[in-house]
Write an enzyme that holds these catalytic residues in place. Sequence first.
Site, short mmCIF file in Angstrom:
data_model
loop_
_atom_site.label_atom_id
_atom_site.label_comp_id
_atom_site.label_asym_id
_atom_site.label_seq_id
_atom_site.Cartn_x
_atom_site.Cartn_y
_atom_site.Cartn_z
CG ASP A 22 23.39 0.53 74.42
OD1 ASP A 22 24.43 0.10 74.95
OD2 ASP A 22 22.28 0.00 74.56
CG ASP A 24 21.09 -6.52 73.54
OD1 ASP A 24 19.97 -6.41 73.04
OD2 ASP A 24 21.60 -7.61 73.87
#
Length: 337
Positions: A22, A24
């Site tokens: 992932d 952020d």
Amino acid sequence: MTATLAGCDVPLATAHDLALVDLDGVAYRGHLPIPHAAESLTAAREGGLRLVFVTNNASREPEEVADQLTGLDIPTAANEVMTAAQACAALLRTRLAPGARVLVVGGAGLRTAVERAGLTIVDSADDGPDAVAQGYAPGLAWEDLAEAAYAVAGGAWHVASNLDLSLPTARGFAPGNGALVGAVVAATGVQPDSAGKPSPTMYRLAVERAGAERPLVIGDRLDTDLAGARSGGLPGLHVLTGVSSARDAVLADAGLRPDFLGGDLRALLEPHPAPQRGADGWWTCGDRAARAVDGRLELDRQGPHGIDVIRSACAAAWEAADRDDHVDATTVPELEA
């Protein structure tokens, strides 16, 4: 459903051949680097682990995401990025033939992905779209949402890039794509299909593209990253550098639980001991322990926490929840890795 975390006797980067990372909250925070992220990912790569960065953001092009990562000392090519826009376009193609008309409500990344999938973009519900592809873009206006509602009410298939209700920004959490999709749902009463996490669609596409056999999902949000991993049958590492806290992990429902826990991405380079249950009901990991008694979480001692006590607490609370003796959330402190 699992009552405890998994164990791994070697570093995770060695045990797996692909990490689905992932963005952020894991690789960076907003436009800022996260401590230890770049050097940990670099070391994992040097050891043979391939990386694909998987994001629910559908507004940006893969090239733009790759440039941002490269600027943060995480050298990345565009083909190492999988966006929700690409997953949305792939989902559209499962029902639509080449040339089908799609009303795109979203940013440049979504428009590009839909075009590259061989679909025809239209700009109005009056053009008779076969589907509406909806993704977040900061410039979306009421008129865009209204156009989507008109098309969906007219029978167009509604596909959302993701259903995240919130979006992290430098100033805090702002409404995400799910909140905007909610406006269309409120107007039409039609629930959309979604391509983004927690749907495992993006993970499956990334694994297929890489030809990986031992993938690992890495995320900071239990309700998207790790829920998508569990629904897709993939092992997941929850790092505590983003949205979901250690306390959230302890209290997580079965469908949101990670397989591994780490304070940050250095956890990729380390073995992960599995908590062990003793006959006395205490779950131990390393030199720390926790147990659940009569709906209360108990730790072996006061003082600094550390990752091993978090692992023990997860095992104790999950075991209790799985026998319908849920731990009272007020007995779970904020735990620091």
